[in-house]
Design an enzyme around this catalytic site. Structure first.
Site, short mmCIF file in Angstrom:
data_model
loop_
_atom_site.label_atom_id
_atom_site.label_comp_id
_atom_site.label_asym_id
_atom_site.label_seq_id
_atom_site.Cartn_x
_atom_site.Cartn_y
_atom_site.Cartn_z
N HIS A 26 0.83 -1.21 0.00
CA HIS A 26 0.00 0.00 0.00
C HIS A 26 0.86 1.27 0.00
O HIS A 26 1.87 1.34 0.69
CB HIS A 26 -0.91 0.00 1.24
CG HIS A 26 -2.12 0.86 1.09
ND1 HIS A 26 -2.06 2.24 1.14
CD2 HIS A 26 -3.42 0.54 0.90
CE1 HIS A 26 -3.28 2.72 0.98
NE2 HIS A 26 -4.12 1.71 0.84
N PHE A 70 12.57 16.83 6.33
CA PHE A 70 12.38 15.38 6.31
C PHE A 70 12.65 14.79 7.70
O PHE A 70 13.73 14.93 8.25
CB PHE A 70 13.32 14.77 5.27
CG PHE A 70 13.26 13.27 5.20
CD1 PHE A 70 12.06 12.59 5.31
CD2 PHE A 70 14.43 12.54 5.00
CE1 PHE A 70 12.01 11.21 5.23
CE2 PHE A 70 14.40 11.15 4.91
CZ PHE A 70 13.18 10.48 5.03
N GLY A 83 4.12 21.64 11.83
CA GLY A 83 5.36 20.90 11.99
C GLY A 83 6.46 21.41 11.07
O GLY A 83 6.24 22.31 10.24
N PRO A 84 7.67 20.86 11.21
CA PRO A 84 8.81 21.34 10.44
C PRO A 84 8.73 20.99 8.96
O PRO A 84 8.25 19.93 8.59
CB PRO A 84 9.99 20.62 11.11
CG PRO A 84 9.39 19.37 11.68
CD PRO A 84 8.02 19.76 12.13
N ALA A 85 9.23 21.91 8.14
CA ALA A 85 9.30 21.67 6.69
C ALA A 85 10.63 20.99 6.39
O ALA A 85 11.45 21.48 5.61
CB ALA A 85 9.15 22.97 5.93
N GLY A 108 8.59 10.11 9.06
CA GLY A 108 7.97 10.47 7.79
C GLY A 108 6.92 11.54 7.99
O GLY A 108 6.98 12.31 8.96
#
Length: 476
Positions: free
Chosen positions: A4, A89, A85-87, A94
C-alpha cells in the site's frame, strides 16, 4: 515496506463523525490535533479532505505522491510546505496526514488469478482516476500542458489498485470507497465483476477491512434481492445475510455482523431490553409485579405486530406466481412496512424509559426546583412517546388497506388482523396520552396534543371498519 502507498509511520489519521457530532466540529478537532502533533512531536503534518487548507491537498493520494522516498525532495518545495510541523524530512516518522472526512470503506475484491498485472487492469476499469491514455505506439498521450490524458473508470469516489496477497494466494483489487452515497459497495462490486469477466477472470468473493455502516449493508441486500426479483421489504438480519452471501464477504474468513457493522459495535444492549426478549420473557415480564412494561409498551408492540402482518402480505404478494408485473409495488410497500415496524419496536422500550424517568423524578427532593423540572420533562416524554405510537400505528393503515384490497387473496385475513392490531395500538396509546396529560403544566401543548389525538382515534376507527369490510368481502 508493503503493497500500500505510504509516507509515514502514522501515515494518516482520519477523524470521522459517526454520531452526535458534525463535520464542522470534526474539522475543528482535526486542526487542534494536527497543531499539537506538529509542534510537540515535530512530525510534518498535512491537512486533508474536509480539513484541507488548499484544494490540491484535499486528495490524500496527492499528498502521498512520491511516498516516503520522495519526502526529502518534495517537502522543501513552497507548495508542499506542511500545514503544521517542520518543513524538513523526519527520517524516523515520515509525514502524517490528519483531517476530518466521511466514512471510508476499505474493501478488497478477490480474483481467481495470481497476476497483479491483471488485478491492476480491473482496478483501472473501476477506479474514478481510470487509466492513462496511450496511442497506437504505446506512448502516453498528453494535453498541451504536458499532463497525461486519462480515461476515467466506471466508479466515481473510488480509488483502487491491484495487489497479490501471499497469505491467501490470490490477487485482489483493493478499493477505497470515499463516498458510498456516490458509489455504494454493491455498485463497486458489480463493476469489478463486469471488468473481471470481460478480461477472462472471475470475482470469487470480497473482503471488508475494518467497519462498515449498517445502511451500506442494507442497501446491498436490497439491491441483490431486487436483482432476483424478490421483495426487499424483509427483516434487517435477512438483508445483511443476503449482502454477505452476494458479496462473498465470508470467503476468506467468517463475517460477523456484530463485529463488522459500526452501529452494532456502538449498540447499547441495555437501551432496548424489552425487544431483545423472547415472546415468553416479554409476556412474563408484563405479567410480573413490576409496573413496566405497561399499556404503552404493549400498544407499541401491538402496532408492530399489525404492520408486520401487512408487511408479510406484501412479501407474499411480491412472490406470488403470475404477479411478476406487480412485484415492485409490493416490494415498496414491504419496505415501508419494515420502517414502521422498526420504529414501533423502538417505541416499546421508549415507553418504559419514559415511565422510569417519572419514577426517577419522584426520588428527587420534594418541593425542589430540580424535581419540578424533572417531573415536567419526564411527563412530557410520557405523553410524546405514546402519541408517537398513535401516529406511527395510524400511518400503517395505508399499507394494511392496500394489502386488504390488492394483496394475495390467500392472506387477506392477515391484513384484517393487522387492522385490528393497528386500531388497538392507536386506542391503547391514546389512553396513555390521556392519563399522563393531567400532570403537565404546559396546557397549550396538552390541548394541541389532545385535539390531534381525538382526530387520529376517529380516523383509525373509520380505517379499521373500511378495511374489515374489504377483508370480509374478499373472504366471502
Amino acid at each position: 515496506k508493503g503493497e500500500h502507498p505510504r509516507m509515514g509511520a502514522t501515515d494518516v489519521c482520519p477523524l470521522i463523525p459517526i454520531a452526535g457530532i458534525s463535520m464542522e466540529e470534526g474539522v475543528s478537532f482535526s486542526k487542534k490535533l494536527a497543531k499539537r502533533v506538529g509542534e510537540e512531536l515535530k512530525i510534518p503534518i498535512y491537512l486533508y479532505e474536509n480539513s484541507a487548507a488548499k484544494s490540491f491537498r484535499k486528495n490524500l493520494a496527492e499528498i502521498r505522491s512520491g511516498e516516503y522516498e520522495g519526502i526529502a525532495e518534495k517537502i522543501i518545495k513552497p507548495e508542499w510546505k506542511p500545514d503544521f510541523g517542520p518543513a524538513a524530512f523526519n527520517a524516523q516518522s515520515g509525514n502524517t496526514a490528519i483531517g476530518a472526512r466521511d466514512f471510508l470503506i476499505a474493501y478488497n475484491v478477490n480474483l481467481n488469478t495470481t497476476s497483479v498485472k491483471r488485478a491492476n487492469s480491473v482496478s483501472f476499469d473501476v477506479r474514478e482516476n481510470g487509466r492513462v491514455k496511450k496511442n497506437a505506439k504505446g506512448e502516453i498521450m498528453r494535453d498541451k500542458k504536458g499532463n497525461a490524458l486519462r480515461a476515467p473508470g466506471a466508479c466515481k469516489a473510488v480509488k483502487a489498485i491491484g495487489w497479490f496477497i501471499a497469505e491467501y494466494g490470490i490477487a485482489q483489487v483493493s478499493m477505497n470507497l470515499t463516498n458510498i452515497k456516490i458509489t455504494p459497495l454493491h455498485v463497486a462490486f458489480d463493476a469489478a465483476c463486469k471488468s473481471a469477466e470481460k478480461r477472462g477472470m472471475r470475482v470469487t468473493g470480497s473482503e471488508l477491512v475494518g467497519l462498515i455502516p449498517l445502511n451500506a449493508m442494507l442497501d446491498a441486500g436490497k439491491y441483490f434481492l431486487k436483482k432476483q426479483k424478490r421483495s426487499a421489504g424483509v427483516a434487517e438480519s435477512e438483508l445483511i445475510k443476503i449482502a454477505i452471501k452476494s458479496l462473498g464477504l465470508d470467503e476468506l474468513s467468517p463475517f460477523d455482523p456484530r463485529k463488522k457493522i459500526i452501529e452494532y459495535m456502538l449498540d447499547d444492549e441495555k437501551a432496548s431490553p424489552l425487544v431483545k426478549m423472547s415472546l415468553r420473557q416479554f409476556a412474563d415480564e408484563t405479567a410480573s409485579e413490576s409496573p413496566a412494561p405497561g399499556g404503552g409498551s404493549i400498544a407499541a408492540y401491538a402496532g408492530a405486530l399489525g404492520i408486520s402482518l401487512a408487511t408479510m402480505v406484501a412479501n407474499l404478494s411480491a412472490a406470488k406466481k403470475g404477479w411478476d408485473n406487480r412485484f415492485e409495488t409490493f416490494s415498496k410497500d414491504a419496505e415501508k412496512g419494515q420502517i414502521l415496524k422498526n420504529k414501533l419496536l423502538k417505541l416499546v422500550d421508549e415507553d418504559t424509559h419514559a415511565f422510569n424517568a417519572i419514577m426517577a423524578a419522584y426520588q428527587l427532593p420534594k418541593g425542589s426546583a430540580e424535581r419540578k423540572n424533572a417531573m415536567e420533562a419526564a411527563t412530557r416524554m410520557a405523553i410524546e412517546v405514546p402519541f408517537e405510537v398513535m401516529k406511527t400505528s395510524f400511518a400503517s393503515f395505508e399499507i394494511i388497506e392496500a394489502m386488504a384490497k390488492n394483496g394475495n387473496p390467500n392472506s387477506v385475513s392477515d391484513a384484517g388482523v393487522g387492522a385490528l392490531c393497528a386500531r388497538a395500538a392507536v386506542l391503547g396509546a391514546w389512553l396513555n396520552v390521556q392519563i399522563n396529560a393531567g400532570g403537565l403544566a404546559d396546557k397549550v401543548f396538552i390541548q394541541k396534543t389532545l385535539n390531534e389525538g381525538k382526530r387520529i382515534v376517529k380516523l383509525a376507527t373509520e380505517y379499521e371498519k373500511r378495511i374489515l369490510k374489504l377483508v370480509e368481502g374478499r373472504i366471502h
